[in-house]
Scaffold this active site. Structure first.
Site, PDB file in Angstrom:
ATOM      1  N   LYS A 127       8.972 -61.700   3.803  1.00 18.40           N
ATOM      2  CA  LYS A 127       7.720 -61.827   4.006  1.00 18.40           C
ATOM      3  C   LYS A 127       7.315 -62.778   5.229  1.00 18.40           C
ATOM      4  CE  LYS A 127       3.094 -61.656   1.980  1.00 18.40           C
ATOM      5  NZ  LYS A 127       2.050 -61.517   0.892  1.00 18.40           N
TER       6      LYS A 127
ATOM      7  N   GLU B 116      17.529 -67.470   0.765  1.00 16.44           N
ATOM      8  CA  GLU B 116      18.735 -66.556   0.451  1.00 16.44           C
ATOM      9  C   GLU B 116      18.850 -65.410   1.490  1.00 16.44           C
ATOM     10  OE1 GLU B 116      16.638 -67.643  -3.819  1.00 16.44           O
ATOM     11  OE2 GLU B 116      16.045 -67.355  -1.561  1.00 16.44           O
TER      12      GLU B 116
ATOM     13  N   GLY C 226       4.940 -58.805  -2.232  1.00 12.25           N
ATOM     14  CA  GLY C 226       6.395 -58.584  -2.260  1.00 12.25           C
ATOM     15  C   GLY C 226       6.694 -57.456  -3.251  1.00 12.25           C
ATOM     16  N   ARG C 227       6.483 -57.561  -4.546  1.00 15.08           N
ATOM     17  CA  ARG C 227       6.662 -56.570  -5.423  1.00 15.08           C
ATOM     18  C   ARG C 227       5.594 -55.253  -5.257  1.00 15.08           C
ATOM     19  NH1 ARG C 227       4.433 -61.130  -7.444  1.00 15.08           N
ATOM     20  NH2 ARG C 227       2.543 -61.327  -8.448  1.00 15.08           N
TER      21      ARG C 227
ATOM     22  N   GLU D 245       6.446 -60.770 -13.079  1.00 11.08           N
ATOM     23  CA  GLU D 245       6.091 -61.832 -12.219  1.00 11.08           C
ATOM     24  C   GLU D 245       4.466 -61.709 -11.803  1.00 11.08           C
ATOM     25  OE1 GLU D 245       8.749 -62.965  -8.684  1.00 11.08           O
ATOM     26  OE2 GLU D 245       7.245 -61.821  -7.666  1.00 11.08           O
TER      27      GLU D 245
ATOM     28  N   HIS E 251      23.610 -46.258 -28.007  1.00 14.39           N
ATOM     29  CA  HIS E 251      24.882 -46.939 -28.523  1.00 14.39           C
ATOM     30  C   HIS E 251      24.959 -48.261 -28.533  1.00 14.39           C
ATOM     31  CE1 HIS E 251      26.209 -42.694 -29.918  1.00 14.39           C
ATOM     32  NE2 HIS E 251      25.753 -42.434 -28.775  1.00 14.39           N
TER      33      HIS E 251
ATOM     34  N   LYS F  99      13.169 -73.236  -6.972  1.00 13.28           N
ATOM     35  CA  LYS F  99      13.395 -72.957  -5.505  1.00 13.28           C
ATOM     36  C   LYS F  99      13.442 -74.521  -4.897  1.00 13.28           C
ATOM     37  CE  LYS F  99      11.965 -69.376  -3.113  1.00 13.28           C
ATOM     38  NZ  LYS F  99      10.856 -68.478  -2.835  1.00 13.28           N
TER      39      LYS F  99
END
Length: 508
Positions: A195, A201, A254-255, A340, A371, A481
């Site tokens: 963005k 990263e 973003g999400r 978030e 399982h 961060k």
């Protein structure tokens, strides 16, 4: 918290508790009344059935949750969302992700359509060979810039993709090395999704990817980059030609960004026609969410259930199990979307919240999870609401026995959680009365996928409004961060335990 909201919560807490068995025995039509169906657009149509009958919602609870929605101003907040008014007060922004798929404010929809056409032209140009023989795309992002595309590509390309896409989010170099090993650099594009175009990263991984192209004989590595960003000028400064910069609005979080140019790798993999079908499916859910009232509103009804278990029954987690291999990554996606967005401790008015907010979202894939973790769900001491998601149509062409066993297990698990079993001895006792909801799709196609994701977006928003919090900021992401940057710069004053770790790793 207003007196009306407080009174609504008190009224909800006062509703007598009845078991699921009692609820079904008291209402022969419960299965139908607590289920709803969304019809999907397109020539093939299709439906999604949302069955909340195996939750403890009843008429009394729904009526009181509807009163809570009124007291919390749900209708007004929903209107603000679709009218592109400010719904993110801490950052002074609207949230215009519905406009990206054609819903809401006409001016924002027109702007989104122009951006979509820009992406359409680039996708078609790549498919037509304008950038050479493109067989691979390495999509570099993190958080919402990676989770949504990864989920969509995994779900919708099981029968093959027009371009082979590798989504890389982790700064751990192993993630990039794995992508490099699967790609021919001469036939690879790089998509950089950020963005701000400053995410450390993402930009570190992007620089390494460009170096990989150069080291492997690509003459113009920057010419192989597509930028997906709300800061196009920074992408150009970084070296991306403006013809390969696909912007999206600052008001798209973003999400919530899959529908914007962040969906470029999805469109490249499945084609623009299919990507538009994905948008149409989301738009169908938007139309339902915007117009349906009270318990008839499927995302709002789901929020009633979520909040009942989190706030009244003290459930700290909610589990999601996709009984379809195509939705393997859905629990990962929902973790970010829900935790978030709603993992907050203050209201939108900056006051302490009055109770628990987002539960911990977790899950897996059936039948593998049966399982692994279902022992706790059936016989453990934690009460965990469960969502099951399945498709009537299989995603494979094998013996139908595979899919029949898959679906029977899915439905049986919900029935078993509710019914329980007295057992021959305490070790074989299942208490039952454990809630679940089931989302049953006709198939997992682009329109269905779009509607599913939009359902969960609106469910998350509805939860936030009823709790009075802002789901569109995420300041909690920033502290760690910031401290990591201090370490990298050789500064910071850390606790002795952290300092010992830094020294042991040679970072002190």
């Amino acid at each position: 918290m207003s007196e009306a909201v407080s009174a609504a919560w008190d009224a909800i807490a006062a509703v007598p508790r009845r078991t699921l068995d009692e609820l079904f025995h008291a209402d022969e039509g419960r299965a139908a009344r607590f289920s709803g169906t969304l019809a999907l657009p397109g020539d093939e149509g299709g439906n999604i059935r949302f069955d909340w009958s195996k939750t403890h919602l009843d008429d009394a609870l729904c009526t009181r949750f509807e009163a809570l929605a009124d007291a919390a101003g749900f209708a007004a907040m929903r209107r603000k969302l679709f009218d592109a008014e400010i719904v993110n007060p801490t950052e002074g922004r609207a949230a215009t992700h519905p406009a990206m798929r054609g819903s809401g404010d006409p001016a924002k929809v027109e702007e989104a359509e122009a951006l979509l056409r820009r992406m359409d032209m680039l996708v078609e140009a790549i498919h037509d060979g304008a950038l050479g023989d493109v067989r691979h795309l390495i999509h570099i992002g993190i958080g919402g810039s990676a989770l949504g595309p990864a989920l969509a590509i995994d779900a919708l390309t099981r029968d093959g993709a027009r371009v082979d896409v590798h989504v890389v989010s982790n700064i751990d170099g192993l993630a990039l090395e794995r992508a490099f090993a699967a790609c021919d650099p001469a036939k690879t594009l790089i998509a950089v999704a950020s963005k701000t175009f400053t995410t450390i990263e993402t930009m570190t991984n992007a620089a390494t990817a460009l170096a990989w192209l150069a080291d492997n004989g690509v003459a113009d590595p920057s010419g192989r980059v597509v930028a997906l960003t709300a800061s196009p000028e920074k992408a150009v400064e970084w070296g991306v030609d403006e013809t390969r910069v696909l912007p999206f609005p600052e008001t798209v979080g973003g999400r919530y960004s899959l529908w914007s140019s962040i969906g470029f790798p999805v469109a490249l993999a499945i084609g623009m026609d299919e990507f538009r079908e994905l948008l149409a499916g989301a738009r169908a859910m938007d139309a339902h969410f915007e117009t349906a009232d009270g318990r008839d509103n499927l995302p709002l009804r789901a929020a009633f259930s979520d909040l009942y278990y989190a706030r009244i029954r003290d459930c700290q987690t909610r589990a999601v199990f996709a009984y379809d291999e195509r939705l393997t990554l859905l629990p990962d996606y929902l973790q970010q979307l829900e935790m978030e967005s709603n993992g907050k401790r203050v209201t939108a008015g900056q006051e302490p919240v009055s109770g628990p907010t987002a539960p911990i979202t977790w899950g897996g894939v059936g039948t593998d999870a049966q399982h692994a973790v279902f022992q706790l769900l059936h016989q453990g001491t934690h009460l965990v609401p469960v969502d099951f998601i399945a498709s009537i149509a299989p995603g494979d062409a094998l013996d139908p026995a595979h899919h029949r066993i898959l679906l029977t297990n899915c439905f049986a698990q919900g029935a078993a959680l509710m019914a329980g079993d007295k057992g021959e001895d305490p070790a074989r006792h299942f208490p039952g009365d454990r809630p679940s909801a089931t989302i049953l799709c006709d198939d997992i196609d682009p329109a269905t996928f779009g509607a599913l994701v939009a359902f969960h977006e609106h469910r998350t928003f509805a939860n936030a409004v009823l709790m009075g919090i802002n789901p569109f900021d995420q300041f909690g992401v920033e502290l760690g961060k910031r401290m990591a940057k201090e370490i990298d710069a050789g500064g910071g004053d850390f606790d002795p335990g952290t300092q010992a770790l830094l020294d042991a790793a040679g970072l002190g």
